[in-house]
Design a protein around this motif. Structure first.
Motif, PDB file in Angstrom:
ATOM      1  N   GLY A 249       0.812  -1.208   0.000  1.00 26.73           N
ATOM      2  CA  GLY A 249       0.000   0.000   0.000  1.00 26.73           C
ATOM      3  C   GLY A 249       0.847   1.260   0.000  1.00 26.73           C
ATOM      4  O   GLY A 249       0.448   2.290   0.556  1.00 26.73           O
ATOM      5  N   ASN A 250       2.011   1.184  -0.660  1.00 19.91           N
ATOM      6  CA  ASN A 250       2.947   2.309  -0.701  1.00 19.91           C
ATOM      7  C   ASN A 250       2.518   3.283  -1.801  1.00 19.91           C
ATOM      8  O   ASN A 250       3.015   3.250  -2.931  1.00 19.91           O
ATOM      9  N   ILE A 251       1.580   4.157  -1.458  1.00 16.05           N
ATOM     10  CA  ILE A 251       0.994   5.076  -2.435  1.00 16.05           C
ATOM     11  C   ILE A 251       2.045   6.021  -3.011  1.00 16.05           C
ATOM     12  O   ILE A 251       2.032   6.341  -4.212  1.00 16.05           O
ATOM     13  N   ASN A 252       2.956   6.489  -2.164  1.00 16.55           N
ATOM     14  CA  ASN A 252       3.975   7.418  -2.644  1.00 16.55           C
ATOM     15  C   ASN A 252       4.858   6.793  -3.713  1.00 16.55           C
ATOM     16  O   ASN A 252       5.207   7.438  -4.704  1.00 16.55           O
ATOM     17  N   TYR A 253       5.237   5.537  -3.517  1.00 18.25           N
ATOM     18  CA  TYR A 253       6.069   4.861  -4.519  1.00 18.25           C
ATOM     19  C   TYR A 253       5.301   4.691  -5.823  1.00 18.25           C
ATOM     20  O   TYR A 253       5.848   4.929  -6.912  1.00 18.25           O
ATOM     21  N   LEU A 254       4.047   4.290  -5.726  1.00 16.07           N
ATOM     22  CA  LEU A 254       3.230   4.103  -6.924  1.00 16.07           C
ATOM     23  C   LEU A 254       3.038   5.428  -7.658  1.00 16.07           C
ATOM     24  O   LEU A 254       3.089   5.483  -8.895  1.00 16.07           O
ATOM     25  N   ASP A 255       2.830   6.496  -6.894  1.00 18.27           N
ATOM     26  CA  ASP A 255       2.663   7.814  -7.502  1.00 18.27           C
ATOM     27  C   ASP A 255       3.935   8.254  -8.223  1.00 18.27           C
ATOM     28  O   ASP A 255       3.875   8.756  -9.347  1.00 18.27           O
ATOM     29  N   LYS A 256       5.088   8.070  -7.588  1.00 18.20           N
ATOM     30  CA  LYS A 256       6.350   8.485  -8.215  1.00 18.20           C
ATOM     31  C   LYS A 256       6.634   7.653  -9.464  1.00 18.20           C
ATOM     32  O   LYS A 256       7.166   8.164 -10.453  1.00 18.20           O
ATOM     33  N   THR A 257       6.290   6.378  -9.422  1.00 17.48           N
ATOM     34  CA  THR A 257       6.476   5.535 -10.608  1.00 17.48           C
ATOM     35  C   THR A 257       5.572   6.013 -11.743  1.00 17.48           C
ATOM     36  O   THR A 257       5.999   6.111 -12.905  1.00 17.48           O
ATOM     37  N   PHE A 258       4.332   6.329 -11.399  1.00 22.64           N
ATOM     38  CA  PHE A 258       3.381   6.820 -12.397  1.00 22.64           C
ATOM     39  C   PHE A 258       3.871   8.131 -13.004  1.00 22.64           C
ATOM     40  O   PHE A 258       3.725   8.362 -14.213  1.00 22.64           O
ATOM     41  N   GLN A 259       4.473   8.997 -12.189  1.00 22.82           N
ATOM     42  CA  GLN A 259       5.013  10.270 -12.690  1.00 22.82           C
ATOM     43  C   GLN A 259       6.022  10.048 -13.809  1.00 22.82           C
ATOM     44  O   GLN A 259       6.070  10.812 -14.779  1.00 22.82           O
ATOM     45  N   GLN A 260       6.850   9.014 -13.657  1.00 24.81           N
ATOM     46  CA  GLN A 260       7.883   8.764 -14.657  1.00 24.81           C
ATOM     47  C   GLN A 260       7.291   8.338 -15.999  1.00 24.81           C
ATOM     48  O   GLN A 260       7.949   8.439 -17.040  1.00 24.81           O
ATOM     49  N   ALA A 261       6.042   7.853 -15.974  1.00 30.23           N
ATOM     50  CA  ALA A 261       5.398   7.404 -17.207  1.00 30.23           C
ATOM     51  C   ALA A 261       4.622   8.523 -17.898  1.00 30.23           C
ATOM     52  O   ALA A 261       4.132   8.336 -19.018  1.00 30.23           O
ATOM     53  N   LEU A 262       4.512   9.680 -17.244  1.00 29.87           N
ATOM     54  CA  LEU A 262       3.769  10.787 -17.820  1.00 29.87           C
ATOM     55  C   LEU A 262       4.561  11.453 -18.945  1.00 29.87           C
ATOM     56  O   LEU A 262       5.795  11.459 -18.934  1.00 29.87           O
ATOM     57  N   ILE A 263       3.861  12.033 -19.887  1.00 30.27           N
ATOM     58  CA  ILE A 263       4.509  12.782 -20.961  1.00 30.27           C
ATOM     59  C   ILE A 263       5.012  14.102 -20.388  1.00 30.27           C
ATOM     60  O   ILE A 263       4.248  14.810 -19.717  1.00 30.27           O
ATOM     61  N   PRO A 264       6.284  14.460 -20.610  1.00 28.21           N
ATOM     62  CA  PRO A 264       6.786  15.753 -20.125  1.00 28.21           C
ATOM     63  C   PRO A 264       5.871  16.884 -20.588  1.00 28.21           C
ATOM     64  O   PRO A 264       5.401  16.890 -21.729  1.00 28.21           O
ATOM     65  N   ARG A 265       5.633  17.832 -19.690  1.00 34.53           N
ATOM     66  CA  ARG A 265       4.635  18.862 -19.961  1.00 34.53           C
ATOM     67  C   ARG A 265       4.949  19.696 -21.201  1.00 34.53           C
ATOM     68  O   ARG A 265       4.053  20.083 -21.952  1.00 34.53           O
ATOM     69  N   SER A 266       6.210  19.988 -21.440  1.00 41.26           N
ATOM     70  CA  SER A 266       6.584  20.776 -22.621  1.00 41.26           C
ATOM     71  C   SER A 266       6.238  20.015 -23.900  1.00 41.26           C
ATOM     72  O   SER A 266       5.707  20.592 -24.860  1.00 41.26           O
ATOM     73  N   LEU A 267       6.510  18.710 -23.916  1.00 38.20           N
ATOM     74  CA  LEU A 267       6.140  17.900 -25.079  1.00 38.20           C
ATOM     75  C   LEU A 267       4.631  17.771 -25.192  1.00 38.20           C
ATOM     76  O   LEU A 267       4.074  17.745 -26.291  1.00 38.20           O
ATOM     77  N   LEU A 268       3.971  17.696 -24.042  1.00 41.24           N
ATOM     78  CA  LEU A 268       2.516  17.592 -24.021  1.00 41.24           C
ATOM     79  C   LEU A 268       1.894  18.794 -24.721  1.00 41.24           C
ATOM     80  O   LEU A 268       0.976  18.653 -25.542  1.00 41.24           O
ATOM     81  N   LEU A 269       2.406  19.970 -24.424  1.00 47.26           N
ATOM     82  CA  LEU A 269       1.882  21.191 -25.040  1.00 47.26           C
ATOM     83  C   LEU A 269       2.106  21.175 -26.554  1.00 47.26           C
ATOM     84  O   LEU A 269       1.215  21.530 -27.339  1.00 47.26           O
ATOM     85  N   VAL A 270       3.306  20.750 -26.959  1.00 44.83           N
ATOM     86  CA  VAL A 270       3.626  20.694 -28.394  1.00 44.83           C
ATOM     87  C   VAL A 270       2.683  19.733 -29.117  1.00 44.83           C
ATOM     88  O   VAL A 270       2.081  20.074 -30.149  1.00 44.83           O
TER      89      VAL A 270
END
Length: 405
Positions: A303-324
């Motif tokens: 139930g390590n929510i912080n670890y799961l959240d940080k892992t999920f962050q790494q899978a997100l599209i970088p915001r600058s690329l997202l805007l492009v």
């Protein structure tokens, strides 16, 4: 058949980008929630009598400096003006491939000067070298409570350690200070500074407001000395802050964002440095995702929510690329399939709202809007970085400071 495939691809691309956008939007909103339930912040100078009588923690302050001759002396001299007890902190400069003249100037200051000669330099190696030398050199036996990591270009106020000590007395083992721009001399630097403040809102303040750990940012970081000395040897990549995050999250250690303790940081002012910086971040993001994924099942069981959240962050599209990409696909769909463009335009609107919420009010002005005109010419650099990502590459990509190119 072909139309069906295009339809599916359209929704798939939209869905992937929608996840990253909604994630940023939720935490941008969370950053607006008033701070509560924590110790009152120290004022800019001093604090209450009770706070000032709080035990003084002992700090080891590390300045890793690779070819930073232009800025390091000024940063060190500025830091030495601390109003904190002089016997309660030790400043250590790791001078990696700097000029003899620079080292001579540093040697005249009350600091520990280390001069490693790495064949392949990295910040992780510099930090490991410093801890080894401090523990086995002249400082053997000296006790430190916390280690602070600053970049060679970082400037802090005279009450930096006094204020940080107040936060440390709350019992946090990992603290990220508020890193903010000290320059906005052109459009690139202004955008870089706005980007950093957006990250502060979403990945640091917004996360803490919802009870989740802040993200680290590479400098302005403070850790329990005992924890750091035991784990610094595990660092092996060019994105040591992400590795530290992963280690902390696996152990269930919360990262506190000290939003009222500022660290002034020089923003990149050239397109080459901007591209190099973003390439390092994008490569590090993928490397960290691959590093963290094997531990996800255990984190789920615990139930390590912080670890799961940080892992999920790494899978997100970088915001600058997202805007492009969202702007690009919105434009394409408006022309090619107007009926399907509505969802793209709504997503673009949500992203714009997210950025407006996350960027501090003081920065939301006409000047930033004018300087945002530099973004289109940076877009190609960011997209071209996708062709140069090498997940096996752990070499240090250095960005120069103290000059505009």
């Amino acid at each position: 058949m072909g139309v069906a495939v295009l339809h599916i691809a359209d929704w798939l691309l939209w869905g992937i980008m929608a996840v990253s956008t909604v994630y940023a939007f939720v935490f941008a909103l969370a950053s607006l929630v008033p701070k509560g339930g924590s110790r009152p912040s120290l004022p800019l100078s001093g604090g209450s009598p009770e706070q000032l009588r709080a035990p003084s923690s002992s700090f080891l302050v590390l300045f890793p400096a690779y070819r930073e001759d232009r800025v390091i002396v000024h940063s060190v001299e500025t830091f030495l003006r601390q109003d904190y007890p002089k016997d309660s902190f030790l400043l250590c400069v790791i001078s990696d491939h700097m000029e003899p003249a620079t080292n001579e100037r540093l040697a005249q200051l009350p600091v520990v000067l280390l001069t490693p000669d790495f064949e392949r330099s990295s910040k992780a190696k510099a930090l490991q070298y410093a801890i080894e030398k401090v523990e086995n050199g002249e400082q053997t036996g000296r006790r430190f409570d916390y280690v602070v990591i600053l970049d060679a270009d970082n400037l802090v106020g005279e009450d930096f350690l006094t204020r940080l000590n107040g936060v440390c007395n709350d019992g946090y083992q990992a603290i990220q200070c508020h890193r903010t721009a000290k320059n906005a001399d052109n459009g690139i630097a202004a955008l870089d500074g706005a980007s950093e403040e957006t990250n502060n809102s979403i990945f640091r303040r917004g996360h803490n407001r919802l009870g989740l750990s802040s993200a680290l940012i590479g400098s302005g970081m403070c850790f329990s000395y005992l924890w750091f000395s035991r784990h610094v040897g595990h660092l092996s990549s060019a994105v040591e802050d992400r590795e530290l995050e992963a280690l902390l999250m696996r152990q269930g250690i919360y990262i506190h964002y000290a939003e009222d303790i500022y660290v002034m940081d020089e923003k990149v002012s050239s397109s080459d440095n901007f591209q190099r910086q973003r390439l390092r971040w994008m490569t590090g993001q993928i490397q960290t995702l691959l590093l963290m994924l094997p531990h996800v099942p255990k984190a789920m069981l615990q139930g390590n929510i912080n670890y799961l959240d940080k892992t999920f962050q790494q899978a997100l599209i970088p915001r600058s690329l997202l805007l492009v990409f969202i702007v690009l696909f919105s434009a394409i769909m408006v022309v090619a399939a107007p009926a399907r463009s509505v969802k793209w335009l709504m997503l673009l609107g949500l992203l714009v709202v997210t950025l407006l919420v996350a960027i501090p009010r003081r920065m939301r002005n006409r000047r930033l809007l004018v300087r945002a005109l530099a973004f289109p010419r940076l877009a190609w650099h960011m997209v071209s970085n996708l062709l140069h990502i090498d997940t096996n590459n752990k070499e240090f990509l250095h960005t120069t400071h103290g000059e505009n190119v």
